[in-house]
Motif scaffolding. Sequence first.
Motif, PDB file in Angstrom:
ATOM      1  N   GLU A 150     -11.012 -11.232  61.273  1.00 47.21           N
ATOM      2  CA  GLU A 150     -11.288 -12.067  62.927  1.00 47.21           C
ATOM      3  C   GLU A 150     -10.319 -13.070  63.001  1.00 47.21           C
ATOM      4  OE1 GLU A 150     -12.204 -10.983  65.562  1.00 47.21           O
ATOM      5  OE2 GLU A 150     -13.049  -9.321  65.393  1.00 47.21           O
ATOM      6  N   ILE A 151      -9.647 -13.862  61.708  1.00 49.08           N
ATOM      7  CA  ILE A 151      -9.107 -14.802  61.525  1.00 49.08           C
ATOM      8  C   ILE A 151      -7.412 -13.989  61.410  1.00 49.08           C
ATOM      9  CG2 ILE A 151      -7.992 -16.394  59.695  1.00 49.08           C
ATOM     10  CD1 ILE A 151     -11.161 -16.433  58.541  1.00 49.08           C
ATOM     11  N   LYS A 152      -7.429 -13.066  60.950  1.00 49.28           N
ATOM     12  CA  LYS A 152      -5.977 -12.270  60.747  1.00 49.28           C
ATOM     13  C   LYS A 152      -6.147 -11.701  62.201  1.00 49.28           C
ATOM     14  CE  LYS A 152      -3.610 -11.165  57.153  1.00 49.28           C
ATOM     15  NZ  LYS A 152      -3.245 -12.401  56.758  1.00 49.28           N
ATOM     16  N   TYR A 153      -6.934 -11.126  63.018  1.00 48.88           N
ATOM     17  CA  TYR A 153      -6.752 -11.188  64.428  1.00 48.88           C
ATOM     18  C   TYR A 153      -6.471 -11.692  65.171  1.00 48.88           C
ATOM     19  CZ  TYR A 153      -8.743  -6.295  62.866  1.00 48.88           C
ATOM     20  OH  TYR A 153      -9.468  -5.299  62.202  1.00 48.88           O
ATOM     21  N   ALA A 154      -7.048 -13.202  64.901  1.00 45.22           N
ATOM     22  CA  ALA A 154      -6.473 -14.157  65.805  1.00 45.22           C
ATOM     23  C   ALA A 154      -5.348 -14.934  65.279  1.00 45.22           C
ATOM     24  CB  ALA A 154      -8.016 -15.206  65.372  1.00 45.22           C
ATOM     25  N   GLY A 155      -4.988 -14.191  64.640  1.00 44.43           N
ATOM     26  CA  GLY A 155      -3.314 -14.825  64.651  1.00 44.43           C
ATOM     27  C   GLY A 155      -2.457 -15.403  63.255  1.00 44.43           C
ATOM     28  N   TYR A 156      -3.814 -15.500  62.059  1.00 43.85           N
ATOM     29  CA  TYR A 156      -3.454 -16.349  61.205  1.00 43.85           C
ATOM     30  C   TYR A 156      -3.827 -16.164  59.549  1.00 43.85           C
ATOM     31  CZ  TYR A 156      -4.805 -19.343  65.184  1.00 43.85           C
ATOM     32  OH  TYR A 156      -4.597 -20.472  66.236  1.00 43.85           O
ATOM     33  N   ASP A 157      -3.015 -16.361  59.022  1.00 41.23           N
ATOM     34  CA  ASP A 157      -3.117 -15.641  57.913  1.00 41.23           C
ATOM     35  C   ASP A 157      -4.608 -16.681  56.897  1.00 41.23           C
ATOM     36  OD1 ASP A 157      -1.394 -14.118  57.399  1.00 41.23           O
ATOM     37  OD2 ASP A 157      -0.098 -15.343  57.760  1.00 41.23           O
ATOM     38  N   GLY A 158      -5.240 -18.061  57.919  1.00 40.68           N
ATOM     39  CA  GLY A 158      -5.793 -18.736  57.114  1.00 40.68           C
ATOM     40  C   GLY A 158      -6.414 -19.739  57.148  1.00 40.68           C
ATOM     41  N   ILE A 159      -7.110 -20.804  57.382  1.00 35.39           N
ATOM     42  CA  ILE A 159      -7.294 -22.293  58.001  1.00 35.39           C
ATOM     43  C   ILE A 159      -7.160 -23.399  56.519  1.00 35.39           C
ATOM     44  CG2 ILE A 159      -9.341 -23.267  59.467  1.00 35.39           C
ATOM     45  CD1 ILE A 159      -9.917 -19.973  60.422  1.00 35.39           C
ATOM     46  N   LEU A 160      -7.065 -24.406  57.303  1.00 33.22           N
ATOM     47  CA  LEU A 160      -7.241 -25.577  56.130  1.00 33.22           C
ATOM     48  C   LEU A 160      -7.835 -25.933  57.053  1.00 33.22           C
ATOM     49  CD1 LEU A 160      -3.586 -26.432  54.763  1.00 33.22           C
ATOM     50  CD2 LEU A 160      -5.678 -25.039  53.732  1.00 33.22           C
ATOM     51  N   ILE A 161      -9.080 -27.042  56.305  1.00 38.15           N
ATOM     52  CA  ILE A 161      -9.787 -28.371  57.762  1.00 38.15           C
ATOM     53  C   ILE A 161     -10.144 -29.660  56.527  1.00 38.15           C
ATOM     54  CG2 ILE A 161     -12.370 -28.606  58.115  1.00 38.15           C
ATOM     55  CD1 ILE A 161     -12.642 -25.284  58.646  1.00 38.15           C
ATOM     56  N   THR A 162      -9.615 -30.291  57.097  1.00 38.43           N
ATOM     57  CA  THR A 162     -10.088 -31.633  56.397  1.00 38.43           C
ATOM     58  C   THR A 162     -10.559 -32.958  57.125  1.00 38.43           C
ATOM     59  OG1 THR A 162      -9.140 -33.776  55.079  1.00 38.43           O
ATOM     60  CG2 THR A 162      -7.711 -32.544  57.051  1.00 38.43           C
ATOM     61  N   GLY A 163     -10.822 -34.096  56.600  1.00 43.35           N
ATOM     62  CA  GLY A 163     -10.967 -35.336  57.722  1.00 43.35           C
ATOM     63  C   GLY A 163     -13.005 -34.844  58.087  1.00 43.35           C
ATOM     64  N   ARG A 164     -13.558 -35.103  58.227  1.00 45.59           N
ATOM     65  CA  ARG A 164     -14.982 -35.841  58.377  1.00 45.59           C
ATOM     66  C   ARG A 164     -15.021 -36.420  60.631  1.00 45.59           C
ATOM     67  NH1 ARG A 164     -17.603 -40.090  55.122  1.00 45.59           N
ATOM     68  NH2 ARG A 164     -17.358 -37.679  53.509  1.00 45.59           N
ATOM     69  N   ALA A 165     -16.073 -35.018  60.793  1.00 43.31           N
ATOM     70  CA  ALA A 165     -16.511 -35.388  61.827  1.00 43.31           C
ATOM     71  C   ALA A 165     -17.388 -37.047  62.669  1.00 43.31           C
ATOM     72  CB  ALA A 165     -17.045 -34.203  63.048  1.00 43.31           C
ATOM     73  N   ASP A 166     -17.726 -36.798  63.601  1.00 38.71           N
ATOM     74  CA  ASP A 166     -18.648 -38.896  63.512  1.00 38.71           C
ATOM     75  C   ASP A 166     -19.268 -37.991  63.915  1.00 38.71           C
ATOM     76  OD1 ASP A 166     -17.856 -37.697  65.980  1.00 38.71           O
ATOM     77  OD2 ASP A 166     -17.544 -39.820  66.806  1.00 38.71           O
ATOM     78  N   LYS A 167     -20.186 -36.775  64.464  1.00 41.42           N
ATOM     79  CA  LYS A 167     -20.609 -36.602  64.779  1.00 41.42           C
ATOM     80  C   LYS A 167     -21.061 -34.879  64.687  1.00 41.42           C
ATOM     81  CE  LYS A 167     -22.225 -39.821  68.532  1.00 41.42           C
ATOM     82  NZ  LYS A 167     -22.626 -39.271  70.708  1.00 41.42           N
ATOM     83  N   PRO A 168     -22.340 -34.096  63.722  1.00 37.90           N
ATOM     84  CA  PRO A 168     -22.225 -32.583  63.724  1.00 37.90           C
ATOM     85  C   PRO A 168     -21.659 -31.551  64.711  1.00 37.90           C
ATOM     86  CG  PRO A 168     -24.345 -33.496  63.386  1.00 37.90           C
ATOM     87  CD  PRO A 168     -23.689 -34.616  63.836  1.00 37.90           C
ATOM     88  N   VAL A 169     -20.691 -30.725  64.102  1.00 38.30           N
ATOM     89  CA  VAL A 169     -19.673 -30.114  64.886  1.00 38.30           C
ATOM     90  C   VAL A 169     -19.645 -28.627  64.414  1.00 38.30           C
ATOM     91  CG1 VAL A 169     -18.217 -32.138  65.913  1.00 38.30           C
ATOM     92  CG2 VAL A 169     -17.414 -30.570  63.537  1.00 38.30           C
ATOM     93  N   TYR A 170     -19.306 -28.186  65.228  1.00 38.33           N
ATOM     94  CA  TYR A 170     -18.656 -26.546  65.153  1.00 38.33           C
ATOM     95  C   TYR A 170     -17.845 -25.955  65.055  1.00 38.33           C
ATOM     96  CZ  TYR A 170     -19.997 -23.298  68.652  1.00 38.33           C
ATOM     97  OH  TYR A 170     -20.319 -23.099  70.255  1.00 38.33           O
ATOM     98  N   ILE A 171     -16.760 -25.142  65.122  1.00 36.48           N
ATOM     99  CA  ILE A 171     -15.351 -25.404  65.369  1.00 36.48           C
ATOM    100  C   ILE A 171     -15.671 -23.663  66.197  1.00 36.48           C
ATOM    101  CG2 ILE A 171     -13.400 -24.746  64.436  1.00 36.48           C
ATOM    102  CD1 ILE A 171     -13.716 -26.234  62.217  1.00 36.48           C
ATOM    103  N   PHE A 172     -14.371 -23.362  67.112  1.00 38.67           N
ATOM    104  CA  PHE A 172     -14.833 -21.799  67.821  1.00 38.67           C
ATOM    105  C   PHE A 172     -13.247 -22.008  67.939  1.00 38.67           C
ATOM    106  CE2 PHE A 172     -14.693 -19.554  71.893  1.00 38.67           C
ATOM    107  CZ  PHE A 172     -15.034 -18.437  70.893  1.00 38.67           C
ATOM    108  N   ILE A 173     -13.213 -20.816  67.385  1.00 40.12           N
ATOM    109  CA  ILE A 173     -11.579 -20.193  66.866  1.00 40.12           C
ATOM    110  C   ILE A 173     -11.393 -18.958  67.959  1.00 40.12           C
ATOM    111  CG2 ILE A 173      -9.488 -19.218  66.092  1.00 40.12           C
ATOM    112  CD1 ILE A 173     -10.893 -21.401  63.531  1.00 40.12           C
ATOM    113  N   ASP A 174     -10.842 -18.975  69.027  1.00 35.00           N
ATOM    114  CA  ASP A 174     -10.776 -18.100  69.888  1.00 35.00           C
ATOM    115  C   ASP A 174      -9.131 -17.798  70.170  1.00 35.00           C
ATOM    116  OD1 ASP A 174     -10.906 -15.909  71.939  1.00 35.00           O
ATOM    117  OD2 ASP A 174     -12.079 -17.037  73.202  1.00 35.00           O
ATOM    118  N   ASP A 175      -8.387 -16.576  69.209  1.00 31.67           N
ATOM    119  CA  ASP A 175      -6.903 -16.364  69.466  1.00 31.67           C
ATOM    120  C   ASP A 175      -6.343 -17.744  69.161  1.00 31.67           C
ATOM    121  OD1 ASP A 175      -6.679 -14.118  69.612  1.00 31.67           O
ATOM    122  OD2 ASP A 175      -7.085 -13.428  71.332  1.00 31.67           O
TER     123      ASP A 175
END
Length: 621
Positions: free
Chosen positions: A105-130
Amino acid sequence: MDLKYGGYKGKILRINLTTKKTSILEITDEFARKYLGGNGFSARLLFDMIDPRIDAFDPTNVIAIMTGPMQGIYIPTSGKYHMASKSPLTNGYFDSISGGHIGAEIKYAGYDGILITGRADKPVYIFIDDNNIEFKSAEKLWGRLTSETQEMIKEEIGDPKLCVSAIGPAGENRVRYACVITEFRAAGRGGLGAVMGSKNLKAVAVRGSGTNEPADSEALENWMNWYKEEVKKVPALASGLPTYGTPILVSSINNIFGGFGTRNHQTEYFEGWEGLCAETLKNKYWDKDTACPACPIACSKLFSVKEGKWKGAISEGPDYETIYSFGSMCGISDISLVIKADSMCDEYGLDTVSCGVVIAFMMECYEKGLITKEETGGMEFKFGNDDIVIESIEKIAKRIGIGDLMAEGTLRASKIIGGNSERFAIQVKGLEIPGHSARALRGMALGYAVASRGGSHHDPRPTGEYAGASDRKAIEGKAAWVIGTMRWTTIGDSMIICHFLERLLGYTLNQRYVDMINPVTGFGYTYEELVDVAERILDLERAFNVRTGIRRKDDTLPRRFLEEPIASGPSKGMYTDEATLNKMIDEFYELKGWDKRTGIPTKEKLIRIGLEDVALELEKL
């Protein structure tokens, strides 16, 4: 940007949880060719991005979620994805592979990968849709089990087929061996789930509408036809693993090789093995076969306990290593307990290997009087006590009482307990050792000692020694053998394919792997160039660790393995003493081009494989 090679999208999605901003890192043809994908991409990017002095829970630590060129093309065993970060368990570079469709699905969304850094101030989830990236509140998900979390996100997005990778309470509580669960599969080892938890990141959900295409479809079809015919000739892939899964190893490792760690490796032959073997598991608890996406081997199984003390437990697994950690290591011969423990670890988001080995370590500490009933809050850590195993899992995941100590892993726990307990903390570089013996298999003794991750059977591999391709007792030539297996696993983790393919393609890197890669990518690799790719990635991992302070002194084994022969069974008397291990390490370093005194890759070696900048960085130390 468009690459001239097949299997790539040319861009990596960068996400900063602190600023809630995203950006694109473009990759070049040269980068793809030099690092291949998956582990290769992560090793290069994390070396460049992470300050080696930081704590793994520092917001600037980076989580890499990577694909290789094969994800989304439905090549056998490629239904996987790759994660990497600085480990809170080993303090070094750590990567882990998991089954799951999210890689495609990451490939189908158009990426070879994801790099995540930092810290959210409150709990989150990330939704990637293309191209649409959303940061969504995870406050109502915090504290939820992994299966609940995945289902709630699917319901919120309104897509029952959405791919979600999530952590459980163990990751939220920064248990140092917390994992990441996708469907029922784990990016299991090294505490990557705890790094997600430290960032207040509960999950990543991805869907894409694109495709991934190979460079040469006709050549790939020819390779697939070759695979379909040749795989039938390999008994383990044609019948053994499809019928029983990895539990098929219990009988042979115990009864032929005598390497089935028992009661925290006080011996390596378990008298209760029949209660844990594949036949017992299949005949009494099997419900159906399951498989990673695009995998015709289908080694995974769904098991359920239909009667008895643990009635109602359901798990996709356990694998061999989980049977070892919760079974023989804890002196337990009831496989239904292992199913229960496996299920709980998946739900809480715990690595089953480290978790079981930690419990076994506590049992030996209790046996030797190094911890008391008063110190454990009334828990009696006796070998064979199955109630203690189940009680421990919840306490570890929630860091309750003695579980807070156990959540640190065996190495850190031994330093707190003291009393020479580090001698029988079954770990290398902080990572608990899985069920492939460092005493019965000489290659694993050397391999665990020098591996970037430490006690992982996915850096060196035991399979060739079990198969007799390398004499498991031999010392001569073992360094070259281990290097060959490490080159293969490194390339395998960069393509992101299952290591079980070694039974078909070879236990060490060879031309067959070149023949698999070239139709997909169009690289036109030679074998020699692929060896350089493997060495480049391996030495980047080592350079990352060198910058954190890891040196030759860390390339060793638990004192138990260096000084105590196996007490019973087919390998009675076997072990690798310190002098022998050092001899093999000397040879390994020489062949690798690492300094024999320090274990640091030499400037000449790094320049030869195109890592001039890394050589300059290491010169500053």
